[in-house]
Design an enzyme around this catalytic site. Structure first.
Site, short mmCIF file in Angstrom:
data_model
loop_
_atom_site.label_atom_id
_atom_site.label_comp_id
_atom_site.label_asym_id
_atom_site.label_seq_id
_atom_site.Cartn_x
_atom_site.Cartn_y
_atom_site.Cartn_z
N ALA A 241 0.80 -1.23 0.00
CA ALA A 241 0.00 0.00 0.00
C ALA A 241 0.83 1.28 0.00
O ALA A 241 0.27 2.38 0.15
CB ALA A 241 -1.01 0.03 1.14
N GLY A 243 2.26 2.54 -2.62
CA GLY A 243 1.79 3.25 -3.81
C GLY A 243 0.41 3.85 -3.61
O GLY A 243 0.11 4.94 -4.10
O1 RIB Z 1 -1.83 -2.02 -3.09
C1 RIB Z 1 -1.93 -2.89 -2.00
C2 RIB Z 1 -3.23 -3.62 -2.05
O2 RIB Z 1 -3.25 -4.45 -3.19
C3 RIB Z 1 -3.49 -4.56 -0.90
O3 RIB Z 1 -4.11 -3.92 0.20
C4 RIB Z 1 -4.31 -5.66 -1.53
O4 RIB Z 1 -5.62 -5.72 -1.05
C5 RIB Z 1 -4.28 -5.40 -3.02
O5 RIB Z 1 -5.42 -4.78 -3.45
#
Ligand code: RIB
Length: 293
Positions: A241, A243
């Site tokens: 997360a 990004g």
């Molecule tokens: O970008 C991270 C997210 O990618 C995670 O929280 C997971 O759920 C996927 O969607």
């Protein structure tokens, strides 16, 4: 300052996370740590990031009528999101992500079972038209069907609202959509999967912000010299997360009226905080926890 209105259209997942000594190769089994259950999903992560950092955020998404969906909706309320357009699909499981996080590097590997995310429709975006009133930014990601993505981009563009698209996971988008975006925010892998920065800029993207992890961010705009923004140096614990945190933070800063370079600097600082903390939404920072060097 008034909290700017931001519409986020995307996925909601429950992340089932295991910390591992190494990301398993094909055919390999690894023993990891205890299972963690964390709120996730790229759309929901971006929405929560934007809300914690000062946005008045409306999330347009779909969850199932199972326990994960119930917990997700309660969590959105707790985070102060506008949940009027978090729809429930009966008889379908909520989205789930299976995540391995490398104990040493914080790098991750993710498999998503989309569940109800795959049920988000253009009609849902139309039904959520009230969400776009007075919105300063629309944020869209790609864990939802094309028809919802295209409707969300069109909903923002037709109202003159800037549209920020995070092309994750990467898939090809038609020129008519790329031309309607204000900003595209791939990571390096996604940028390559989409044909590279030259092709994207030639294909209609006006502002391309490629996130490069610890190497910072690369900004490219048609007719301007590219710019590199460094990432604050941190010891990574969990890059999941990061990004999404960058995208949510960028949206808030631009919606607050900050110039692009300052918005990128703030978003880099916010994402750097995220990677020092475990979990997707559990690791997202609040505004007072972000310091721009
Ligand atoms: O970008 C991270 C997210 O990618 C995670 O929280 C997971 O759920 C996927 O969607």
């Amino acid at each position: 300052m008034k909290r700017p209105k931001i519409v986020v259209v995307g996925s909601s997942n429950t992340d089932l996370v295991v910390s591992v000594p190494q990301i398993p190769a094909p055919g390999q089994t690894v023993l990891g740590g205890a299972l963690q259950t964390v709120a996730g999903g790229k759309g929901a992560n971006q929405a929560v990031a934007a809300a914690r950092l000062g946005g008045d955020v409306c999330l347009i998404a779909r969850v199932g009528d199972d326990a994960y969906g119930t917990v997700a909706r309660a969590n959105f309320e707790h985070e102060g999101l506008d949940t009027r357009f978090v729809f429930v699909t009966a008889g379908v499981a909520s989205g789930v992500a299976l995540i391995a996080v490398d104990q040493t590097t914080g790098e991750n590997s993710i498999v998503v079972a989309p569940g109800a995310n795959a049920c988000l429709r253009a009609a849902d975006i139309a039904a959520a038209s009230a969400a776009f009133e007075e919105a300063k930014m629309v944020v869209v990601s790609l864990e939802i069907p094309d028809e919802a993505v295209f409707a969300a981009v069109e909903a923002g563009f037709s109202r003159g609202i800037p549209v920020l698209l995070n092309p994750a996971p990467a898939r090809a988008l038609p020129r008519e959509i790329l031309e309607k975006l204000t900003i595209l925010t791939p990571n390096q892998t996604e940028c390559e999967q989409l044909g590279g920065s030259e092709a994207l800029l030639a294909g209609g993207v006006k502002t391309l912000i490629t996130t490069l992890g610890a190497s910072g961010v690369h900004l490219e705009q048609l007719g301007k010299s590219p710019q590199r923004f460094p990432a604050p140096s941190v010891i990574p614990v969990d890059t999941v997360a990061a990004g999404d945190c960058f995208t949510g933070a960028l949206a808030v800063e631009l919606a607050r009226g900050e110039p692009l370079d300052r918005a990128i600097g703030f978003a880099c600082a916010a994402a750097a905080v995220k990677v020092t903390r475990p979990g997707a939404q559990s690791g997202l920072p609040y505004r007072g926890q972000v310091t721009v060097q």
